[in-house]
Design a protein around this motif. Structure first.
Motif, PDB file in Angstrom:
ATOM      1  N   PRO A   1     -42.917  11.854  47.853  1.00  0.00           N
ATOM      2  CA  PRO A   1     -44.173  12.589  47.698  1.00  0.00           C
ATOM      3  C   PRO A   1     -45.268  11.667  47.170  1.00  0.00           C
ATOM      4  O   PRO A   1     -45.061  10.906  46.220  1.00  0.00           O
ATOM      5  CB  PRO A   1     -43.813  13.661  46.667  1.00  0.00           C
TER       6      PRO A   1
ATOM      7  N   THR B   1     -41.822  19.618  51.646  1.00  0.00           N
ATOM      8  CA  THR B   1     -41.617  20.269  50.353  1.00  0.00           C
ATOM      9  C   THR B   1     -40.234  19.971  49.788  1.00  0.00           C
ATOM     10  O   THR B   1     -39.799  20.627  48.845  1.00  0.00           O
ATOM     11  CB  THR B   1     -41.817  21.791  50.479  1.00  0.00           C
TER      12      THR B   1
ATOM     13  N   HIS C   1     -46.449  16.695  56.199  1.00  0.00           N
ATOM     14  CA  HIS C   1     -46.241  17.337  54.885  1.00  0.00           C
ATOM     15  C   HIS C   1     -44.776  17.738  54.756  1.00  0.00           C
ATOM     16  O   HIS C   1     -44.111  18.043  55.748  1.00  0.00           O
ATOM     17  CB  HIS C   1     -47.127  18.574  54.741  1.00  0.00           C
TER      18      HIS C   1
END
Length: 311
Positions: A303, A283, A281
């Motif tokens: 993403p 961000t 993951h």
């Protein structure tokens, strides 16, 4: 009880420009292949993550080893760590300037010294004692890194941009793995951030921040804003959630959400459990990643990406 071997790679969480996107994606795929070949032959997780990160260090598209960026004095300073989840063995180096593969030196610190972290000239002297070749720093410098340094210095004179606010900064590479015996390992390596203050050390070589491995749980490697990652001990936070019952994917997502809320930092995590589950993951705008498990290559960079290739 045998485990399902798996290796996960990241190539840094940052605003990767389009011109570097394809080569970054292909670079992590190649590193995953290199590391998994070792696991597939029954090799150890430590050998696999070291080989994978050395592959990334030798690829000039990444900010580690060859391709490392320049600090404010126009010099290369690199950091790296490796951790063996069996026995919690650890080796790290920081601010080394003339080592082609800092992760290899970190492993020497782990296995051939009584210490866990060596820095600067002390680390370089230890490299010489261990027979690790010291190379001219200019051989690690790429035209891309020099251009980025020159552009940043020029830009900095016209615009007051904070170190923390930059989204264009290169970042860490890393790998985590579990082998067929259930042993886990992690490794990270970085050339830091262009025009950083000399002597600055981010999260990469810090145990619990840039990486952590524990055979009872799994392993994690992080990337992103180093100071934020260090404040929340991001890698260890991810493993703590895994120990409490979260999957590697859920733990990676929760840890990054928590870091953003607590210290307004962005980044990425790769994680693997001792039984072969994987988590990825980030961000930031992009993060090249790849993993191999159960005869499949999984990868992405943007993403929402998730490409799958049967091996």
């Amino acid at each position: 009880m045998k485990s399902i071997p798996a290796i996960v790679i990241h190539g840094g969480a940052w605003a990767i420009p389009d011109r570097m996107s394809q080569s970054s994606h292909q670079g992590v795929i190649q590193a995953a292949r290199v590391g998994f070949q070792i696991l597939d032959r029954g090799g150890s997780a430590v050998d696999a993550v070291e080989a994978a990160v050395m592959c990334l260090e030798d690829d000039p598209v990444f900010d580690a080893g060859t391709g490392s960026v320049l600090n404010a004095d126009g010099q290369i300073e690199m950091d790296a760590m490796i951790m063996n989840g069996s026995g919690l063995e650890l080796g790290s180096v920081a601010c080394v300037k003339d080592i082609k593969n800092p992760v290899n030196l970190a492993r020497k610190v782990m296995e051939e010294s009584d210490h866990t972290l060596l820095v600067g000239e002390g680390a370089n002297d230890f490299a010489s004692e261990q027979g690790i070749q010291r190379v001219p720093p200019e051989t690690l410098l790429t035209a891309e890194a020099k251009k980025e340094y020159d552009e940043y210095v020029k830009f900095k004179t016209a615009v007051n941009i904070s170190f923390r606010a930059r989204s264009d900064a290169h970042d860490t590479v890393g790998s985590v793995a579990v082998d067929s015996n259930g042993n886990t390992a992690c490794a990270t390596s970085t050339g830091g951030i262009t025009a950083k203050r000399p002597g600055r050390v981010g999260d990469s070589p810090l145990v619990g921040s840039g990486g952590y491995a524990d055979d009872h749980v799994g392993a994690a490697s992080t990337t992103g804003h180093g100071e934020s990652i260090s404040k929340v001990c991001l890698a260890h936070s991810c493993l703590h959630l895994m120990q409490e019952g979260d999957s590697p994917q859920a733990a990676a997502e929760s840890s990054l959400i928590s870091m953003q809320r607590r210290v307004q930092g962005n980044g990425g995590i790769i994680a693997v459990s001792h039984n072969g589950q994987v988590g990825v993951h980030f961000t930031t705008e992009r993060m090249p990643w790849a993993y191999i498990s159960q005869n499949e290559m999984h990868s992405g960079i943007n993403p929402g990406d998730h490409f799958i290739e049967k091996l």
